[in-house]
Motif scaffolding. Structure first.
Motif, PDB file in Angstrom:
ATOM      1  N   PHE A 182     -17.499 -27.949   6.336  1.00 32.21           N
ATOM      2  CA  PHE A 182     -17.703 -26.762   5.497  1.00 32.21           C
ATOM      3  C   PHE A 182     -17.247 -25.469   6.170  1.00 32.21           C
ATOM      4  O   PHE A 182     -17.566 -24.376   5.701  1.00 32.21           O
ATOM      5  CB  PHE A 182     -19.183 -26.650   5.118  1.00 32.21           C
ATOM      6  N   ASP A 183     -16.507 -25.571   7.255  1.00 31.64           N
ATOM      7  CA  ASP A 183     -16.013 -24.364   7.928  1.00 31.64           C
ATOM      8  C   ASP A 183     -15.106 -23.567   6.989  1.00 31.64           C
ATOM      9  O   ASP A 183     -14.306 -24.149   6.242  1.00 31.64           O
ATOM     10  CB  ASP A 183     -15.224 -24.736   9.191  1.00 31.64           C
ATOM     11  N   GLY A 184     -15.239 -22.236   7.046  1.00 29.39           N
ATOM     12  CA  GLY A 184     -14.331 -21.373   6.299  1.00 29.39           C
ATOM     13  C   GLY A 184     -15.014 -20.377   5.390  1.00 29.39           C
ATOM     14  O   GLY A 184     -14.995 -19.170   5.661  1.00 29.39           O
ATOM     15  N   PRO A 185     -15.642 -20.822   4.287  1.00 32.43           N
ATOM     16  CA  PRO A 185     -16.231 -19.879   3.334  1.00 32.43           C
ATOM     17  C   PRO A 185     -17.382 -19.075   3.942  1.00 32.43           C
ATOM     18  O   PRO A 185     -17.999 -19.471   4.940  1.00 32.43           O
ATOM     19  CB  PRO A 185     -16.723 -20.786   2.203  1.00 32.43           C
ATOM     20  N   ASP A 186     -17.685 -17.959   3.301  1.00 26.31           N
ATOM     21  CA  ASP A 186     -18.773 -17.104   3.778  1.00 26.31           C
ATOM     22  C   ASP A 186     -20.148 -17.722   3.533  1.00 26.31           C
ATOM     23  O   ASP A 186     -21.089 -17.472   4.289  1.00 26.31           O
ATOM     24  CB  ASP A 186     -18.697 -15.740   3.073  1.00 26.31           C
TER      25      ASP A 186
END
Length: 384
Positions: free
Chosen positions: A204-208
């Motif tokens: 889930f890396d990436g979105p805020d």
């Protein structure tokens, strides 16, 4: 931007044979009030809106009424499908829904965000419906998709591709079992055993912010990856878990704050343990007459009509379990060992009673009856 993260409404689920529709309507009404009072801009429902792939008419009515009430607050609504939902049934009216309500059920839409602007610019919402690898792998034939972990890793790559072409803040909505969930009694009944369907957190890396559904108790896996849990208790295993939603604030740079908004509990759940007489005590009746009750009675032998007796005192007794207290049994000899060492019929019957009564043999009166029956049998055989 202010976001309310909720999930797992399970409209239509029963609670030990009792309808939950009125209780859920009450709780969702309170959620709508919270959206209004907290000036929420976007409401996220992260899957399992319905409890069944074929919901009854009243379930559609409750969903329609709630979505209309949320829309009336001025908030936008984004809904994704879960493993309990039929994506086709949940999504078939999506094109007819009023502006500002988005229902995401199509795997091929992943990577194409729902974009909502605030004073700081766009926020891109990437909805991921529940993905069963065996069903969705046909959409991506060049990718190996045998597990949830592989499938979620692939679609999160699609999300990150979307983020690259849509600059700005981003939120992802998914329905899955993520690594790091604290295992507790009453975990969502569809969570599979083993490790194949566990999605690593780094996927889930990436979105805020990552708004997850599937687990019925709130969980914080990291500052930006969370489960909101269900808004209503659906089993006694969930009775100690708070019900509510996450209130998520984004500023121009991304995630700035997350707070918990508790929801009311229409009827408390309580588990009472003790002998049946202890559970039926006046003190318990006074304290829990209006609660959902799970009665775990510890008498050595099963009691006569325990549910009837319990419901005379607790109108909302939903579950009764017989779990004999084995604290004083003391003897760990197996049934087979007792049976081999038994010489007389009395001893064989005693071995059986100790086995089925968790260490408790015949009472004095029962022993008398056993001997009487055996003596009568001996006399009858002598007359033949």
């Amino acid at each position: 931007m202010r976001i309310l993260h909720t999930s797992d409404w399970h409209i239509g689920r029963t609670f030990h044979g009792h309808s939950t529709m009125d209780a859920l309507a009450e709780v969702l009404g309170a959620l709508v009030d919270q959206v209004r009072e907290n000036a929420v801009d976007v409401v996220i429902v992260a899957g399992d809106v319905f409890d069944s792939a074929t919901p009854a008419g009243p379930a559609y009515t409750l969903l329609g009424d709630t979505l209309a009430d949320l829309h009336a607050t001025g908030a936008k609504v984004i809904v994704t499908s879960g493993n309990h939902d039929s994506a086709a049934r949940l999504g078939f009216q999506a094109r007819m829904l009023r502006d500002g309500i988005h229902v995401i059920t199509d795997p091929l839409s992943i990577g194409a965000p729902v974009t909502i602007d605030d004073a700081d610019g766009p926020v891109h919402f990437y909805g991921i419906p529940y993905l069963e690898p065996a069903i969705v792998r046909r959409h991506w034939g060049d990718v190996v998709l045998r597990t949830q972990a592989q499938t979620m890793a692939h679609v999160m790559d699609l999300v990150r591709d979307g983020m690259a072409t849509h600059p700005g803040r981003s939120v992802t909505i998914a329905h899955c079992f993520a690594a790091g969930v604290v295992a507790t009694t009453g975990l969502e009944r569809e969570v599979r055993q083993g490790g194949l369907d566990v999605v690593p957190l780094e996927v889930f890396d990436g979105p805020d912010y990552i708004a997850l559904g599937h687990i019925h108790g709130r969980q914080q896996l990291s500052e930006r990856v969370r489960y909101s849990g269900a808004p209503l208790h659906y089993s006694f295993g969930e009775q100690h878990k708070e019900r509510g939603s996450w209130l998520v604030d984004l500023d121009a740079s991304g995630l700035v704050d997350v707070a918990w908004l508790a929801l009311p509990v229409p009827r408390r759940l309580i588990t009472l343990t003790g002998t049946l007489d202890e559970i039926l005590s006046a003190a318990n009746v006074t304290a829990h007459a209006d609660d959902w009750v799970c009665a775990v009675y510890t008498d050595a032998v099963p009691q006569h009509e325990p549910m009837r007796r319990l419901r005379e005192r607790f109108p909302f007794c939903a579950l009764v379990q017989h779990q004999p207290d084995t604290a004083d049994a003391g003897d760990e000899t197996s049934y087979a060992q007792r049976l081999r060492s038994a010489v007389t019929d009395v001893e064989r019957i005693e071995a059986f009673l100790v086995h089925v009564r968790a260490g408790h043999g015949a009472t004095e009166r029962e022993s008398e009856l056993i001997r009487e029956v055996l003596d009568d049998r001996v006399r009858a055989e002598a007359l033949v």
